[in-house]
Write an enzyme that holds these catalytic residues in place. Structure first.
Site, PDB file in Angstrom:
ATOM      1  N   CYS A 156       0.836  -1.200   0.000  1.00  0.00           N
ATOM      2  CA  CYS A 156       0.000   0.000   0.000  1.00  0.00           C
ATOM      3  C   CYS A 156       0.878   1.261   0.000  1.00  0.00           C
ATOM      4  O   CYS A 156       1.491   1.573  -1.017  1.00  0.00           O
ATOM      5  CB  CYS A 156      -0.973  -0.035   1.171  1.00  0.00           C
ATOM      6  SG  CYS A 156      -2.366   1.103   0.989  1.00  0.00           S
ATOM      7  N   HIS A 165      -3.448  -5.207  -0.008  1.00  0.00           N
ATOM      8  CA  HIS A 165      -2.948  -5.723   1.269  1.00  0.00           C
ATOM      9  C   HIS A 165      -2.957  -7.252   1.225  1.00  0.00           C
ATOM     10  O   HIS A 165      -3.960  -7.880   1.585  1.00  0.00           O
ATOM     11  CB  HIS A 165      -3.820  -5.226   2.431  1.00  0.00           C
ATOM     12  CG  HIS A 165      -3.610  -3.795   2.781  1.00  0.00           C
ATOM     13  ND1 HIS A 165      -2.724  -3.380   3.753  1.00  0.00           N
ATOM     14  CD2 HIS A 165      -4.159  -2.661   2.265  1.00  0.00           C
ATOM     15  CE1 HIS A 165      -2.737  -2.063   3.836  1.00  0.00           C
ATOM     16  NE2 HIS A 165      -3.602  -1.606   2.945  1.00  0.00           N
ATOM     17  N   GLU A 178      -1.730  -9.363   3.146  1.00  0.00           N
ATOM     18  CA  GLU A 178      -1.840 -10.004   4.460  1.00  0.00           C
ATOM     19  C   GLU A 178      -3.268 -10.375   4.820  1.00  0.00           C
ATOM     20  O   GLU A 178      -3.508 -11.295   5.616  1.00  0.00           O
ATOM     21  CB  GLU A 178      -1.250  -9.098   5.551  1.00  0.00           C
ATOM     22  CG  GLU A 178      -2.012  -7.826   5.845  1.00  0.00           C
ATOM     23  CD  GLU A 178      -1.589  -6.630   5.000  1.00  0.00           C
ATOM     24  OE1 GLU A 178      -1.806  -5.477   5.418  1.00  0.00           O
ATOM     25  OE2 GLU A 178      -1.048  -6.866   3.891  1.00  0.00           O
TER      26      GLU A 178
END
Length: 541
Positions: free
Chosen positions: A382, A517, A519
């Site tokens: 990001c 993102h 994750e």
């Protein structure tokens, strides 16, 4: 087993942050492994509509679901354990409940009646719980906060009312509480647990099972004492002592046969669970063969819960590579050109995470430059991707005024700029945006990304042409600079409707920036490909 949804209500006592979310996720994992269709709901008693506008230092990470909901970080645990995508239906707050009830009242839905906590607020909570449980075998409902909190009373009343309404065998209550250890006397004390269960009973809820959080295992006499004083069967006192990894908790629960009393109370029949694959991964988390050191450059280091999904994603990647990921936490505000070599000299990889605001960006760009010049594996997420573009523009393209409109709205070289709504070439709206109460628009949730053939990103995703990952950001990479970037070796390897989603450096072992993102989609049993590739590259140095 009948088709009706069963409900497991989980409450917490004595202290907050004892691990209700991990307990809920662990039970859900075991039930799913037994072949049941399971989901989890987090009901938060705070008045904020959602965590989206809350400071990471106040609340920890904001977890983003695929459908674009900003939710409590416990939903991240749920997804990581269950390996399933959840939605905005799996988290609600007091703020959302009251907003909905007030909106209905203004529309006249209540036909002019006086609106009260009972029945209207409580009924709204019950309706949301039932909606989340639709078409599921089991819905686990975690009530946020601690028994005794005034703001939690409507939620507790809702699950009390549901337990009365539902037929026998369709609901059970689990209470998670603290059994503290007093070093001075060398004793584990049960009195806080007794008081907490007493408070629950006072409002009409009797726990069927007590999960005891403690620093160490409980002996049989202590467990028997808790069973007697709390009025539960002896096999319904479950230990949850400190472990090396949260992923050990389902195994710990299984060793105590937690599913036996759950199955008996909910009429689930004989449940068989195979956790062998999970156990193998947990062993690698606890005792890996290799070690890799990653510099985690961020600005919310006072509360590492702000990066919970990312740190867990690193653990997932490490488990699959049989490698311990040793995180070197680095405050970006303390990195300068004069000391960056010393700070980063011993790391195998550099990670610059997402975030909002100008604070600490100069230090992050120094770290990015160090990774680029010294060919150290780098992953920018990001803001980490956006800063890699700005650093490249400044130091390779010699655009000294290169900046982000987030930091300087009048910058003459807006490498990163704000677009309230992206309009496609045909005039259609290609990207959904969410209006923030603070005045900006955000891209939230899952979006598809077209991957460039032959790129490192393509190899990481096994040649898949289109991937889907989650976003949470306001600013975008300016396509005006794309040609110059690519001419000088910074390739766009992922894009979505003309928006730059991923970039990577040619002639570098691993230098990738992603606008999304990764994750948020990483699971213990299925690590995200980008993060897995990053750790693999760092481990191969």
């Amino acid at each position: 087993m009948s088709k009706q949804t069963r409900y497991i209500f989980i409450t917490g006592g004595v202290l907050s942050s004892l691990g209700k979310g991990i307990a809920a996720a662990s039970i859900a994992t075991l039930l799913k492994k037994a072949g049941l269709k399971v989901s989890i709901l987090k009901a938060d008693p705070y008045i904020n509509v959602d965590p989206g506008t809350m400071s990471p230092l106040e609340h920890g990470e904001v977890f983003v679901t695929d459908d674009g909901a900003e939710t409590d970080l416990d939903l991240g645990h749920y997804e990581r354990f269950l390996d399933e995508n959840l939605s905005q239906d799996n988290n609600f707050t007091t703020g959302r409940v009251y907003s909905s009830v007030i909106e209905k009242e203004r529309r006249g839905d209540y036909l002019g009646k006086t609106i009260q906590v009972i029945p209207h607020i409580v009924n709204e909570i019950v309706d949301r719980i039932k909606a989340a449980g639709k078409d599921k075998d089991i819905l686990i409902v975690e009530i946020g906060g601690t028994v005794g909190d005034i703001e939690g009373l409507p939620f507790l009343e809702a699950i009390r009312a549901m337990r009365v309404e539902l037929d026998k065998g369709l609901a059970m209550n689990i209470h998670l509480t603290l059994v503290p250890y007093l070093k001075a006397s060398g004793e584990l004390k049960t009195k806080p647990t007794q008081h907490s269960v007493g408070e629950l009973r006072r409002i009409g809820i009797t726990p069927d099972m007590v999960i005891c959080r403690s620093e160490m295992p409980l002996d049989k006499d202590l467990k028997d004492k808790i069973a007697r004083s709390c009025g539960v069967d002896k096999n319904c006192v479950i230990e949850s002592f400190d472990c090396q990894s949260i992923y050990q908790i389902p195994l710990l629960f299984m060793q105590q046969n937690i599913l036996d009393p759950i199955s008996s109370m909910l009429n689930l029949g004989q449940l068989k669970v195979d956790m062998s694959d999970w156990n193998t991964l947990v062993k690698r988390v606890i005792a890996p063969s290799d070690l890799v050191k990653i510099a985690f450059v961020g600005k919310y280091l006072e509360l590492k819960e702000s990066y919970k999904s990312l740190t867990e994603a690193l653990i997932h990647a490490g488990a699959h590579l049989d490698t311990k990921v040793d995180i070197k936490w680095i405050d970006s505000e303390k990195i300068y050109s004069e000391n960056v070599d010393e700070i980063l000299k011993d790391v195998d990889g550099i990670l610059v995470a997402g975030g909002f605001g100008k604070r600490g960006v100069e230090g992050k760009m120094e770290a990015i430059k160090f990774a680029r010049v010294n060919k150290i594996p780098y992953l920018g997420i990001c803001l980490g991707m956006q800063l890699s573009l700005i650093e490249f523009a400044k130091n390779v393209l010699n655009l000294k005024d290169a900046n982000s409109a987030e930091f300087d709205e009048n910058t003459p070289e807006p490498v990163i700029y704000l677009i309230d709504e992206f309009i496609g070439k045909d005039g259609s709206k290609q990207i959904r945006t969410h209006k923030s109460p603070l005045g900006g628009t955000m891209r939230l949730g899952g979006y598809e990304c077209d991957v460039k053939k032959g790129s490192i990103l393509s190899k990481l995703y096994n040649g898949v042409k289109t991937i889907k990952e989650r976003h949470r950001h306001r600013y975008e990479a300016n396509p005006k600079y794309r040609a110059e970037f690519e001419k000088n070796g910074l390739m766009v390897s992922g894009e979505s409707s003309g928006l730059i989603e991923a970039v990577e450096l040619k002639d570098h072992p691993f230098f990738i920036g992603v606008q999304f993102h990764p994750e948020f989609t990483s699971r213990l049993t299925k690590p995200n490909p980008v993060i897995l590739g990053f750790i693999d590259a760092a481990n191969s140095r």
